[in-house]
Design an enzyme around this catalytic site. Structure first.
Site, PDB file in Angstrom:
ATOM      1  N   TYR A   1      -2.691  -1.167  10.295  1.00  0.00           N
ATOM      2  CA  TYR A   1      -2.559  -1.350   8.840  1.00  0.00           C
ATOM      3  C   TYR A   1      -1.205  -0.805   8.362  1.00  0.00           C
ATOM      4  O   TYR A   1      -0.472  -1.467   7.628  1.00  0.00           O
ATOM      5  CB  TYR A   1      -3.713  -0.627   8.151  1.00  0.00           C
TER       6      TYR A   1
ATOM      7  N   SER B   1       0.867  -1.183   0.000  1.00  0.00           N
ATOM      8  CA  SER B   1       0.000   0.000   0.000  1.00  0.00           C
ATOM      9  C   SER B   1       0.900   1.228   0.000  1.00  0.00           C
ATOM     10  O   SER B   1       2.060   1.144   0.432  1.00  0.00           O
ATOM     11  CB  SER B   1      -0.858   0.015   1.267  1.00  0.00           C
TER      12      SER B   1
HETATM   13  C1  BGC Z   1      -6.174   1.634   1.797  1.00  0.00           C
HETATM   14  C2  BGC Z   1      -7.341   2.504   1.441  1.00  0.00           C
HETATM   15  C3  BGC Z   1      -6.904   3.934   1.212  1.00  0.00           C
HETATM   16  C4  BGC Z   1      -5.719   3.991   0.271  1.00  0.00           C
HETATM   17  C5  BGC Z   1      -5.168   5.402   0.083  1.00  0.00           C
HETATM   18  C6  BGC Z   1      -5.078   1.810   0.789  1.00  0.00           C
HETATM   19  O1  BGC Z   1      -4.005   1.033   1.154  1.00  0.00           O
HETATM   20  O2  BGC Z   1      -6.592   0.282   1.809  1.00  0.00           O
HETATM   21  O3  BGC Z   1      -8.301   2.450   2.481  1.00  0.00           O
HETATM   22  O4  BGC Z   1      -7.954   4.683   0.633  1.00  0.00           O
HETATM   23  O5  BGC Z   1      -4.695   3.170   0.754  1.00  0.00           O
HETATM   24  O6  BGC Z   1      -5.017   6.086   1.284  1.00  0.00           O
END
Ligand code: BGC
Length: 255
Positions: free
Chosen positions: A156, A143
């Site tokens: 996360y 991410s």
């Molecule tokens: C997350 C999303 C978020 C995006 C940008 C992703 O990794 O799962 O919830 O909108 O990142 O911030």
């Protein structure tokens, strides 16, 4: 066809980015194992995805946070296709909560799927690939939050930051076997994980204001980079993170 006759395992492939990657890999000639976690109608959805492939594929049920499940999944793929060339560690989840309220349960749930799950998938896949002989691709769906903070998503962000270092370490440790390891770091992609934002005009306005390209990405736009990283064209690419974020991580302060 860029992945002709390659064998790929994609975790969490019954929806969102994982589904798009599985479909695109199959369209490029790969035999794809579609992993899903057993609950609700996931098995049926995964079965339909496999049926739509132009190549022979398979479904594999299993929870990536359980080692036995993951090892069984890899064994099932090898029993059917004789080998494994590509593993995409995509299964993941996020829990939004102010840091002061995060419970051990929240934390462990996120870390066990996103980080421990990626470790086990990578290890089980790499052990198989090493047995086969040189060459293979490990792709982690990370991410933008492997790098940038995301308030109220401490678990996360910690899992994705960990994934960044896991991948970089593996790129070195697995290089002698010619196994290439890379991360794909999506930004805001229109998938079920973002459904609440997509449904909320105010949240959408805020989100779009942070994305230079001014729109959410599509799962297929993540899949196209995954195809490159999985293909022979990326044989000299290892240890990198590929951002697919419409410029989100390059955002400048505007005041
Ligand atoms: C997350 C999303 C978020 C995006 C940008 C992703 O990794 O799962 O919830 O909108 O990142 O911030």
């Amino acid at each position: 066809m860029r992945l002709k006759d390659k064998v790929a395992l994609v975790t969490g492939a019954n929806s969102g980015i994982g589904k798009a990657i599985a479909e695109r890999f199959a369209a490029e000639g790969a035999h794809v194992a579609v992993n899903y976690r057993e609950r609700a109608n996931n098995a049926e959805v995964a079965g339909q995805i496999v049926k739509s492939f132009p190549t022979e594929g398979m479904t594999v049920a299993g929870d990536v946070s359980k080692r036995d499940d993951v090892e069984r999944m890899v064994a099932q793929v090898v029993a059917k296709f004789g080998r494994l060339d590509i593993a995409v560690s995509n299964a993941g989840l996020e829990i939004k909560k102010p840091f002061l309220e995060v419970t051990d349960d929240d934390w462990n749930k996120v870390l066990s799927v996103n980080l421990y799950g990626s470790f086990v998938v990578a290890q089980a896949a790499a052990r198989q690939i090493v047995k086969q002989g040189p060459g293979g691709k490990l792709i982690f769906i990370s991410s933008v939050h492997e790098d940038i903070p995301f308030p109220e998503y401490a678990s996360y962000c910690a899992s994705k930051g960990g994934l960044r270092m896991l991948m970089r370490n593996l790129a070195i440790e697995l290089a002698p076997y010619q196994i290439c390891c890379n991360n794909i770091a999506p930004g805001a992609i229109a998938t079920p994980i973002n459904q609440s934002v997509l449904n909320d005009p105010e949240a959408m306005k805020n989100a779009l204001g942070e994305i230079p390209l001014g729109r959410f990405g599509r799962p297929e736009e993540v899949a196209s980079v995954a195809v490159f990283l999985a293909s022979d064209e990326a044989d000299y690419v290892t240890g990198s993170t590929y951002y697919i974020d419409g410029g989100l991580t390059q955002q400048v302060t505007k005041y």
